[in-house]
Design an enzyme around this catalytic site. Structure first.
Site, short mmCIF file in Angstrom:
data_model
loop_
_atom_site.label_atom_id
_atom_site.label_comp_id
_atom_site.label_asym_id
_atom_site.label_seq_id
_atom_site.Cartn_x
_atom_site.Cartn_y
_atom_site.Cartn_z
N THR A 87 1.09 -1.37 -0.32
CA THR A 87 -0.12 0.11 0.03
C THR A 87 1.06 1.34 -0.29
O THR A 87 1.44 1.62 1.01
CB THR A 87 -0.61 0.07 1.08
N LYS A 162 -8.44 1.34 -3.02
CA LYS A 162 -7.54 1.01 -1.39
C LYS A 162 -7.69 2.19 -0.86
O LYS A 162 -8.28 1.12 0.73
CB LYS A 162 -6.36 -0.12 -2.21
N LYS A 237 -2.16 4.76 8.73
CA LYS A 237 -1.07 4.88 7.36
C LYS A 237 -2.40 5.23 6.24
O LYS A 237 -1.85 5.59 4.96
CB LYS A 237 -0.45 4.16 7.42
P1 NAD Z 1 6.32 -5.82 7.14
O1 NAD Z 1 7.47 -4.16 7.85
O2 NAD Z 1 6.29 -6.68 8.15
O3 NAD Z 1 7.26 -6.28 6.12
C1 NAD Z 1 7.60 -5.78 5.04
C2 NAD Z 1 8.89 -6.12 4.32
O4 NAD Z 1 9.88 -5.26 3.83
C3 NAD Z 1 9.94 -5.87 6.19
O5 NAD Z 1 10.21 -7.91 5.87
C4 NAD Z 1 11.03 -5.70 5.22
O6 NAD Z 1 12.76 -5.89 6.08
C5 NAD Z 1 11.22 -5.29 4.08
N1 NAD Z 1 12.14 -4.54 3.66
C6 NAD Z 1 11.92 -2.79 3.66
N2 NAD Z 1 12.78 -2.41 3.24
C7 NAD Z 1 13.55 -3.13 2.65
C8 NAD Z 1 14.76 -3.17 0.95
N3 NAD Z 1 14.96 -1.87 1.11
N4 NAD Z 1 14.80 -4.30 0.68
C9 NAD Z 1 14.10 -4.97 0.98
N5 NAD Z 1 13.36 -5.60 1.54
C10 NAD Z 1 13.01 -4.22 1.90
O7 NAD Z 1 4.26 -4.93 6.46
P2 NAD Z 1 3.53 -5.97 5.98
O8 NAD Z 1 2.60 -5.52 7.20
O9 NAD Z 1 3.91 -6.90 5.61
O10 NAD Z 1 3.11 -5.11 5.01
C11 NAD Z 1 3.53 -4.46 3.66
C12 NAD Z 1 2.67 -3.59 2.95
O11 NAD Z 1 0.99 -4.03 2.93
C13 NAD Z 1 2.52 -2.31 3.62
O12 NAD Z 1 2.67 -1.55 2.31
C14 NAD Z 1 1.40 -2.59 3.99
O13 NAD Z 1 0.33 -1.12 4.30
C15 NAD Z 1 0.01 -3.41 3.80
N6 NAD Z 1 -0.51 -4.03 4.04
C16 NAD Z 1 -0.79 -4.76 5.62
C17 NAD Z 1 -1.70 -5.24 5.86
C18 NAD Z 1 -1.63 -5.90 7.24
O14 NAD Z 1 -3.07 -5.95 7.63
N7 NAD Z 1 -0.02 -6.24 7.58
C19 NAD Z 1 -2.91 -5.46 5.00
C20 NAD Z 1 -2.74 -4.52 3.89
C21 NAD Z 1 -1.81 -4.27 3.28
#
Ligand code: NAD
Length: 290
Positions: A87, A162, A237
């Site tokens: 997102t 979204k 967010k």
């Molecule tokens: P998270 O923080 O658990 O995962 C993000 C991952 O990206 C981490 O493992 C981090 O180490 C990695 N990362 C960061 N910078 C990086 C880079 N430069 N290169 C490689 N890896 C890198 O977050 P999440 O909960 O998995 O969410 C991911 C996305 O999905 C977000 O944009 C969030 O808004 C969206 N989202 C999350 C949810 C939820 O319930 N968690 C629901 C819908 C959407």
């Protein structure tokens, strides 16, 4: 398909795992050390992207997406799909899509709803922006990782869908919570309130499917002491992204603005961080505005 998967966090890891389980050849990369069953690890994002038919990114925000895209786009083969499921702000989604197109790639922005549970169960909903050709190529992957995908039009439209959806969700959750708190003060029983509103013109997903009052309606995070679910900080967010987009496009969104201010206060100054976004109800129970 040969798939590169970058960002193996709470959402990305189970999504990549489901693709591997379905028989795809998945190479993952995360800057943290992460192991996912069936997914091999690359040393860099570019190495994960090399030779892939589809590169999927699942990252925290638009700045990180832009940085990762700058690394993977030159490594990808022409005609491959760059599928971002994070997102992020609409501007970053469109900027990355335009760079990918210039490099001969097929970009898609496909943010999800369904949360960590949906990612693990393969029941996410994808809101997708990009060309028909890119959408058709990625469709078999959406069908593994999710139960529904909606093609919303050109690049950036997935993110637009979204944040508009989640702006409605933030606003209706607050409205539902403040109405429960008012009903309490007026001596109206919560079950009676639910029975009326859930079958009257005040009904919404927040009331009917995710009732913020414990013990009322279907099981929801309210029945589990407001353990998320969908955390208040993730709602904040998405609301901030909606307000950023509203400002950039000169749209008037006063209710979205009010919801953003309340969730910001809830997360940053009150006890909202780490709690479900429906914990606005105990907040309203405790105090009034201001
Ligand atoms: P998270 O923080 O658990 O995962 C993000 C991952 O990206 C981490 O493992 C981090 O180490 C990695 N990362 C960061 N910078 C990086 C880079 N430069 N290169 C490689 N890896 C890198 O977050 P999440 O909960 O998995 O969410 C991911 C996305 O999905 C977000 O944009 C969030 O808004 C969206 N989202 C999350 C949810 C939820 O319930 N968690 C629901 C819908 C959407």
């Amino acid at each position: 398909m040969k798939i590169g998967f970058i960002g193996l966090g709470n959402m990305g890891a189970p999504m990549a795992g489901n693709l591997a389980k379905a028989g795809h050849d998945v190479t993952g990369y995360d800057m943290a050390t992460v192991t996912v069953d069936g997914v091999s690890n690359a040393r860099t994002a570019a190495l994960a992207a090399e030779g892939a038919d589809v590169v999927i990114t699942m990252l925290p925000n638009g700045d990180i997406l832009r940085a990762v895209a700058a690394q993977v786009i030159p490594a990808m083969r022409k005609g491959a799909v760059l599928l971002d499921c994070s997102t992020v702000d609409v501007d970053s989604a469109r900027a990355v899509a335009s760079d990918a197109e210039a490099a001969g790639l097929l970009p898609l922005d496909a943010p999800v709803s369904g949360g960590i549970g949906g990612a693990a169960a393969g029941t996410l909903t994808f809101m997708v922006g990009g060309s028909d050709e890119a959408y058709t190529t990625a469709l078999p992957l959406f069908e593994i990782m999710g139960q529904k995908s909606v093609h919303c039009g050109a690049s950036g439209n997935g993110q637009a869908a979204k944040i508009c959806n989640n702006m409605i969700l933030g606003v209706t959750m607050i409205a539902t919570c403040e109405a429960f708190a008012l009903a309490d003060k007026l001596g109206l029983d919560r079950q009676a309130m639910f029975d009326v509103v859930s079958t009257s013109s005040g009904y919404s997903w927040s009331m009917n499917a995710y009732c913020p009052a414990p013990g009322i309606g279907p099981k929801s995070p309210a029945d589990n002491d407001y353990t998320p679910g969908f955390a208040a900080e993730l709602m904040l967010k998405d609301l901030r992204l909606s307000q950023q987009a509203a400002e950039a496009s000169d749209a008037d969104t006063p209710m979205g603005q009010a919801a953003t201010t309340l969730y910001q206060r809830f997360v940053e100054e009150e006890d909202g961080k780490g709690r479900d976004f429906s914990a606005m109800l105990p907040r309203f129970e405790k105090r009034g505005w201001g």
